[in-house]
Design an enzyme around this catalytic site. Sequence first.
Site, short mmCIF file in Angstrom:
data_model
loop_
_atom_site.label_atom_id
_atom_site.label_comp_id
_atom_site.label_asym_id
_atom_site.label_seq_id
_atom_site.Cartn_x
_atom_site.Cartn_y
_atom_site.Cartn_z
N HIS A 17 0.85 -1.19 0.00
CA HIS A 17 0.00 0.00 0.00
C HIS A 17 0.88 1.23 0.00
CE1 HIS A 17 -3.08 2.91 1.36
NE2 HIS A 17 -3.93 2.06 0.81
N GLU A 76 -7.85 -4.84 -0.27
CA GLU A 76 -8.44 -5.56 -1.40
C GLU A 76 -8.52 -7.06 -1.16
OE1 GLU A 76 -9.71 -3.84 -3.63
OE2 GLU A 76 -8.51 -2.09 -4.15
C1 LIG Z 1 -0.54 -0.78 -3.89
C2 LIG Z 1 0.78 -0.50 -4.60
C3 LIG Z 1 0.49 0.09 -5.99
C4 LIG Z 1 1.58 0.50 -3.75
O1 LIG Z 1 2.74 0.74 -4.38
P1 LIG Z 1 3.89 1.75 -3.92
O2 LIG Z 1 3.77 2.13 -2.50
O3 LIG Z 1 3.89 2.83 -4.90
O4 LIG Z 1 5.12 0.80 -4.00
P2 LIG Z 1 6.07 0.64 -5.23
O5 LIG Z 1 5.26 0.42 -6.46
O6 LIG Z 1 7.01 1.80 -5.20
O7 LIG Z 1 6.83 -0.71 -4.87
C5 LIG Z 1 7.90 -0.80 -3.96
C6 LIG Z 1 8.62 -2.14 -4.16
O8 LIG Z 1 7.80 -3.18 -3.64
C7 LIG Z 1 7.42 -4.07 -4.68
N1 LIG Z 1 6.01 -4.38 -4.49
C8 LIG Z 1 5.03 -3.54 -4.07
N2 LIG Z 1 3.87 -4.20 -3.98
C9 LIG Z 1 4.11 -5.46 -4.37
C10 LIG Z 1 3.31 -6.61 -4.48
N3 LIG Z 1 2.00 -6.57 -4.21
N4 LIG Z 1 3.89 -7.75 -4.92
C11 LIG Z 1 5.19 -7.80 -5.20
N5 LIG Z 1 6.02 -6.75 -5.09
C12 LIG Z 1 5.47 -5.59 -4.68
C13 LIG Z 1 7.65 -3.31 -5.99
O9 LIG Z 1 7.89 -4.20 -7.04
C14 LIG Z 1 8.85 -2.50 -5.64
O10 LIG Z 1 9.97 -3.34 -5.67
P3 LIG Z 1 11.39 -2.82 -6.26
O11 LIG Z 1 11.73 -1.62 -5.44
O12 LIG Z 1 12.29 -4.00 -6.08
O13 LIG Z 1 11.12 -2.46 -7.68
C15 LIG Z 1 1.59 -1.81 -4.74
O14 LIG Z 1 1.90 -2.33 -3.46
C16 LIG Z 1 0.89 -2.86 -5.58
O15 LIG Z 1 0.98 -2.82 -6.81
N6 LIG Z 1 0.17 -3.83 -4.95
C17 LIG Z 1 -0.55 -4.84 -5.66
C18 LIG Z 1 -1.87 -4.31 -6.19
C19 LIG Z 1 -2.90 -4.09 -5.10
O16 LIG Z 1 -3.08 -4.93 -4.22
N7 LIG Z 1 -3.57 -2.94 -5.18
C20 LIG Z 1 -4.58 -2.59 -4.23
C21 LIG Z 1 -4.10 -1.52 -3.30
S1 LIG Z 1 -5.24 -1.13 -2.02
#
Ligand SMILES: CC(C)(COP(=O)(O)OP(=O)(O)OC[C@H]1O[C@@H](n2cnc3c(N)ncnc32)[C@H](O)[C@@H]1OP(=O)(O)O)[C@@H](O)C(=O)NCCC(=O)NCCS
Length: 382
Positions: free
Chosen positions: A260, A319
């Site tokens: 998140h 989610e």
């Molecule tokens: C929710 C979300 C977009 C938040 O992202 P964020 O805070 O912007 O985090 P980032 O996208 O910068 O990711 C940070 C790192 O963690 C990893 N990561 C984050 N969420 C991940 C997940 N669900 N599975 C695997 N790796 C994940 C990213 O690949 C990244 O790794 P890296 O630095 O080696 O490239 C992200 O966690 C995600 O895509 N989750 C899955 C989708 C989901 O469940 N969405 C509903 C949210 S309520």
Amino acid sequence: MSTTTVRAGLEGVIAAETRLSSVDGLAGELIIAGFQVEELAGKATHEEVAYLLWHDALPDQAQLSTFKAELAGLRELPQATMDLLRAVAERRAPVMDALRMAAGTLSLDLPDSETKTAVPPEALALMARFPTIVAAYWRLLQGQEPLAPRADLGHAANYLYMLFDEEPSEARIRGLETYLNTVSDHGLNASTFTARVIVSTQSDVISAVVGAIGALKGPLHGGAPGPALDMVFEIGSAENAESYLRAKLERGERLMGFGHRVYKVKDPRAIVLAAAAEKMFTTDQDNSDLYDLVRHVEQTAVRLLAEYKPGRNLQTNVEFYTALLLHGLGLATDLFTPTFAVGRVAGWTAHCLEQQRLNRLIRPQSGYTGSRDREWRPRAER
Ligand SMILES: CC(C)(COP(=O)(O)OP(=O)(O)OC[C@H]1O[C@@H](n2cnc3c(N)ncnc32)[C@H](O)[C@@H]1OP(=O)(O)O)[C@@H](O)C(=O)NCCC(=O)NCCS
């Protein structure tokens, strides 16, 4: 203004003060109008939460009865809205698109009231009619006639009734109310911000909520609880979980339902919804196999995420258990985001009222990155 001061995605920017909800990502805490989400969501009816958000106090018995009757009296849709839904269903548009189009028509039969009330009729109508729109459209998509709303049922019960043509059990009503309450408000998320920007121009609440629906529809916001559930079904059994999840992480894919932007510990909404799902699956439905599988997938995923992404604190988000709970209620995945809107409209409208009370036009600035010295050339010379 220098572009170096731009905060991409407005991350970390405090753009409004609100008494409606507080999200603390490090403490894993969500407060809704003074209540910890764990304290409120599983106890209140959804009408009580909407009243609380709008009036900053829980209703007493008499206030609640009046409020419930007021909402129930507004559930029927204007004929033009129903005609529109029938036309949209012929095109088989997604439910969120139908909701956006129908919400824009809801001012059609509202009184042109001169007298200002604490909660304007548009806000009441939006809250009262979202379930009617979603359920009517869903039934049209299935080739069924929409059901007239029942004024003798509460907000959540009537939604389930209109979807399934069956009076729901107390357990199912409780499950849905817990979900709607849990997602009723969540700080200055993208759709709420959109709504506040729109009313800050002294536009109306219906326009603001139509904009908010548009923002919620995007997969980065309304999310995709569907894929989280699909993943569990693909895994199928506890012994497959580790190899399946490991293979996904090895391919660099994301595990849906984890991580998140704000919460760096477990999302408190996931805790509330996990408890509601456990109750529904183990006590009320005796479908503990699916519940046990989900718990196992969650534990394995959190363990593997710590191994593959050390220091990232990737925990279960809202989610993951939304999917399980709404699936347990019999909702198809296409109804997950529209049902999120059914719960969030209480928060959107409350934010509109708050913005109207304290209004200052929301008008940030942009850093210009284009060129400054172009010279006009006549068309023939370009
Ligand atoms: C929710 C979300 C977009 C938040 O992202 P964020 O805070 O912007 O985090 P980032 O996208 O910068 O990711 C940070 C790192 O963690 C990893 N990561 C984050 N969420 C991940 C997940 N669900 N599975 C695997 N790796 C994940 C990213 O690949 C990244 O790794 P890296 O630095 O080696 O490239 C992200 O966690 C995600 O895509 N989750 C899955 C989708 C989901 O469940 N969405 C509903 C949210 S309520």
